[in-house]
Design a protein around this motif. Structure first.
Motif, mmCIF file in Angstrom:
data_model
loop_
_atom_site.group_PDB
_atom_site.id
_atom_site.type_symbol
_atom_site.label_atom_id
_atom_site.label_comp_id
_atom_site.label_asym_id
_atom_site.label_seq_id
_atom_site.Cartn_x
_atom_site.Cartn_y
_atom_site.Cartn_z
ATOM 1 N N PHE A 113 -21.624 20.430 32.108
ATOM 2 C CA PHE A 113 -20.568 19.850 33.116
ATOM 3 C C PHE A 113 -21.068 18.742 34.063
ATOM 4 N N PHE A 114 -22.093 18.190 33.797
ATOM 5 C CA PHE A 114 -22.164 16.903 34.871
ATOM 6 C C PHE A 114 -21.366 15.962 34.290
ATOM 7 N N THR A 115 -20.828 15.165 35.139
ATOM 8 C CA THR A 115 -19.831 14.050 35.047
ATOM 9 C C THR A 115 -20.531 12.907 34.753
ATOM 10 N N PRO A 116 -19.900 11.797 33.925
ATOM 11 C CA PRO A 116 -20.357 10.503 33.933
ATOM 12 C C PRO A 116 -20.371 9.900 35.483
ATOM 13 N N GLU A 117 -19.536 10.046 36.253
ATOM 14 C CA GLU A 117 -19.523 9.447 37.624
ATOM 15 C C GLU A 117 -20.660 10.158 38.537
ATOM 16 N N THR A 118 -21.037 11.271 38.180
ATOM 17 C CA THR A 118 -22.210 11.669 38.921
ATOM 18 C C THR A 118 -23.564 11.120 38.607
ATOM 19 N N LEU A 119 -23.611 10.984 37.023
ATOM 20 C CA LEU A 119 -24.732 10.275 36.566
ATOM 21 C C LEU A 119 -24.770 8.942 36.859
ATOM 22 N N GLN A 120 -23.717 8.302 36.925
ATOM 23 C CA GLN A 120 -23.799 6.933 37.360
ATOM 24 C C GLN A 120 -24.320 6.785 38.845
ATOM 25 N N ALA A 121 -23.927 7.572 39.611
ATOM 26 C CA ALA A 121 -24.310 7.548 41.035
ATOM 27 C C ALA A 121 -25.894 7.560 41.262
ATOM 28 N N MET A 122 -26.355 8.366 40.185
ATOM 29 C CA MET A 122 -27.889 8.487 40.084
ATOM 30 C C MET A 122 -28.494 7.083 39.862
ATOM 31 N N ARG A 123 -27.852 6.521 38.914
ATOM 32 C CA ARG A 123 -28.400 5.248 38.440
ATOM 33 C C ARG A 123 -28.108 4.237 39.729
ATOM 34 N N ILE A 124 -27.182 4.376 40.433
ATOM 35 C CA ILE A 124 -27.002 3.443 41.562
ATOM 36 C C ILE A 124 -28.033 3.633 42.733
ATOM 37 N N ALA A 125 -28.313 5.030 43.004
ATOM 38 C CA ALA A 125 -29.346 5.348 43.725
ATOM 39 C C ALA A 125 -30.747 5.072 43.369
ATOM 40 N N ARG A 126 -30.878 4.614 41.971
ATOM 41 C CA ARG A 126 -32.178 4.031 41.812
ATOM 42 C C ARG A 126 -32.519 2.835 41.943
ATOM 43 N N THR A 127 -31.555 1.997 42.374
ATOM 44 C CA THR A 127 -31.854 0.735 42.817
ATOM 45 C C THR A 127 -32.372 0.886 44.229
ATOM 46 N N ALA A 128 -32.585 1.844 45.002
ATOM 47 C CA ALA A 128 -33.316 1.936 46.310
ATOM 48 C C ALA A 128 -34.309 2.709 46.301
ATOM 49 N N HIS A 129 -34.448 3.619 45.249
ATOM 50 C CA HIS A 129 -35.703 4.620 45.056
ATOM 51 C C HIS A 129 -36.437 4.497 43.632
ATOM 52 N N ASP A 130 -37.755 4.937 43.360
ATOM 53 C CA ASP A 130 -38.364 4.950 42.271
ATOM 54 C C ASP A 130 -37.759 6.412 41.463
ATOM 55 N N VAL A 131 -37.678 7.344 42.073
ATOM 56 C CA VAL A 131 -37.352 8.638 41.646
ATOM 57 C C VAL A 131 -35.838 9.278 42.246
ATOM 58 N N VAL A 132 -35.191 9.584 41.357
ATOM 59 C CA VAL A 132 -33.818 10.161 41.844
ATOM 60 C C VAL A 132 -33.677 11.501 41.370
ATOM 61 N N MET A 133 -33.363 12.593 42.103
ATOM 62 C CA MET A 133 -33.208 13.955 41.577
ATOM 63 C C MET A 133 -31.664 14.183 41.887
ATOM 64 N N LEU A 134 -31.209 15.189 41.299
ATOM 65 C CA LEU A 134 -29.726 15.422 41.484
ATOM 66 C C LEU A 134 -29.584 17.054 42.114
ATOM 67 N N GLY A 135 -29.059 17.133 43.425
ATOM 68 C CA GLY A 135 -29.170 18.457 43.975
ATOM 69 C C GLY A 135 -27.718 18.939 44.215
ATOM 70 N N PHE A 136 -27.663 20.099 44.730
ATOM 71 C CA PHE A 136 -26.139 20.674 44.996
ATOM 72 C C PHE A 136 -26.617 21.776 45.947
ATOM 73 N N ALA A 221 -26.031 14.509 46.102
ATOM 74 C CA ALA A 221 -25.477 15.814 45.829
ATOM 75 C C ALA A 221 -24.401 15.678 44.756
ATOM 76 N N CYS A 222 -24.286 16.528 43.908
ATOM 77 C CA CYS A 222 -23.133 16.832 43.356
ATOM 78 C C CYS A 222 -22.263 18.396 43.466
ATOM 79 N N ASP A 223 -21.221 18.348 43.032
ATOM 80 C CA ASP A 223 -20.364 19.781 43.111
ATOM 81 C C ASP A 223 -21.341 20.715 42.477
ATOM 82 N N GLU A 224 -20.982 22.020 43.070
ATOM 83 C CA GLU A 224 -22.082 23.092 42.243
ATOM 84 C C GLU A 224 -21.464 23.388 40.952
ATOM 85 N N ALA A 225 -19.932 23.222 40.742
ATOM 86 C CA ALA A 225 -19.621 23.342 39.294
ATOM 87 C C ALA A 225 -19.923 22.771 38.265
ATOM 88 N N GLU A 226 -20.593 21.481 38.511
ATOM 89 C CA GLU A 226 -21.179 20.451 37.502
ATOM 90 C C GLU A 226 -22.544 21.344 36.988
#
Length: 454
Positions: A113-136, A221-226
């Motif tokens: 259930f991970f959405t493309p929008e959430t995954l794209q947000a992680m890529r954007i966060a990568r522009t400022a950090h070396d490692v990006v994790m997804l939490g909820f 962060a993403c929604d728990e449902a994802e």
């Protein structure tokens, strides 16, 4: 930091045994929305246009890898044997990434259930950090791994069984999804140890190792449902309900009318155009497209077919793979269509089987018509021309062609081609035998009476 246009490699973990599923089928291949779980993960990642796709297999590797040929033929499969944890699993992709200059994103084949929008947000966060994790932030943090943050810096992730009482009070939890430079990720993975309660190599050690190396890690962060993962049949059933609810909402939003949405079931790849009407208790199997303004009536089942604009299907119709229904055509009640083209304005109104056939424009197929397409070894094709009229209860023994504006008499068995404009009659001559029905019935009654005395 690098911009989001950097090449991306997806690493999908699909090696788990899934013992709680109690199944001979590998967990990533259990169906959700008529598609394997891993197909949902790959579909979400595909929206990011990755330049490389790596799937880590393990339990049931041969079956998973065979399925990948249909799901994503471009995927590179690497095996994890034995399964020693998520960090060890990702490390199996090292050889497949040794010439890759870009980011890597780790996804899970049992988390659909991970959405493309959430995954794209992680890529954007990568522009400022070396490692990006997804939490909820779950309603009940339970036994999830805890994410220890200092502002926007992720200091470390602590598995519940290894966490202190203070750390267990943290409500920001780990989904497991990660994005980092591929070479950096592989370098950090070589430093992971299994010095923990489970004796496994955790991918969750990466943020702390990154910090120790002078790199920065963060979490979004993403929604728990994802974040829902599938580990049991009960969770699979819950996920199916969630998937169907989401698809119904999406289709209603784009302009599809559903009179009883909760009774309609969709596949992952169902496509329906605006102003289409879907009546209750319709089931869409894989690979179905319904164009704008079509009307699918109640209790119909569609799979592997295309329904054009303005067409009407059902009620109680079955469209099988290869069915192509033209604009404004009509497929009525208790009609089955398989590997056949029904041209614009043609009608197959009731109680018919049309298989391996081409039906011309505006042709009318009478009730009880069957295209007899199978000789026990091979399939054969029936062709019916435009404006033809097929009388009720006609058996069309393929291969056979009915010409433009031709007709068949009701009850005919057609074994030869019919020229344009001709009427074909293929039935035995009726003969009436006066009084024979009464005599036959009396005889049968006498035989029955004699048997009952015995």
């Amino acid at each position: 930091m690098q911009a989001t246009h950097r090449p991306l490699a997806l690493i999908v973990l699909a090696a788990g045994a899934g013992t709680r599923m109690n199944s001979d089928l590998p967990k990533p291949l259990h169906p959700l929305g008529c598609a394997p779980l891993v197909a949902h993960t790959i579909a979400a990642g595909a929206a990011l246009e990755p330049s490389r796709l790596i799937v880590v297999t393990g339990h049931g590797a041969e079956q998973v890898e065979a399925a990948l040929q249909d799901i994503a033929p471009e995927a590179v499969a690497v095996r994890q044997a034995p399964q020693l944890g998520t960090g060890h699993a990702v490390l199996q992709a090292a050889d497949a990434l040794k010439d890759f200059d870009g980011d890597a994103m780790v996804l899970y084949g049992d988390s659909p259930f991970f959405t493309p929008e959430t995954l794209q947000a992680m890529r954007i966060a990568r522009t400022a950090h070396d490692v990006v994790m997804l939490g909820f932030r779950p309603t009940d943090p339970g036994r999830y791994g805890r994410m220890v943050m200092d502002g926007d810096i992720l200091q470390k992730i602590v598995e519940f069984k290894d966490a202190t009482e203070q750390e267990r009070k943290i409500t920001f939890c780990n989904s497991g999804v990660l994005c980092a430079d591929a070479a950096t990720l592989m370098s950090l993975l070589t430093q992971i140890t299994n010095d923990n309660a489970a004796g496994e190599y955790y991918l969750t050690d990466i943020p702390e190792l990154a910090g120790n190396a002078g790199l920065t890690a963060t979490a979004i962060a993403c929604d728990e449902a994802e974040t829902i993962g599938i580990n049991s049949r009960a969770e699979l059933a819950h996920a199916e309900a969630q998937f169907q609810s989401q698809r119904r909402a999406e289709l209603i939003e784009v302009g599809v009318t559903m009179q009883a949405p909760d009774t309609v079931h969709f596949a992952l790849d169902t496509h329906i155009g605006r102003d289409a009407v879907i009546e209750p208790y319709v089931v869409f199997g894989p690979n179905v497209t319904v164009e704008s303004g079509a009307h699918i009536r109640a209790f119909s089942h569609l799979e592997g077919c295309h329904v054009s604009a303005g067409a009407i299907v059902g009620p109680y119709a079955r469209l099988r793979p290869g069915a192509e229904i033209g604009n404004d055509a009509k497929i009525g009640n208790f009609v089955e269509v398989k590997n056949a083209e029904i041209a614009e304005g043609a009608k197959v109104n009731h109680l018919s089987y049309i298989g391996d056939a081409s039906i011309g424009e505006r042709a009318n197929i009478g009730a009880g018509t069957v295209t007899c397409n199978y000789d026990g070894v091979m399939k054969h094709r029936t062709t019916i021309g435009a404006d033809a009229f097929i009388g009720s209860d006609t058996m069309l023994v393929a291969p056979v062609t009915v010409g433009t504006r031709a007709m068949t008499a009701s009850g005919s068995t057609i074994t030869d081609d019919i020229p344009d404009g001709a009427l074909a009659i293929g039935r035995a001559k009726q003969v009436n035998k006066p009084g024979l029905a009464v005599k036959l019935r009396d005889r049968l009654k006498a035989i029955k009476a004699a048997k009952s005395k015995d």
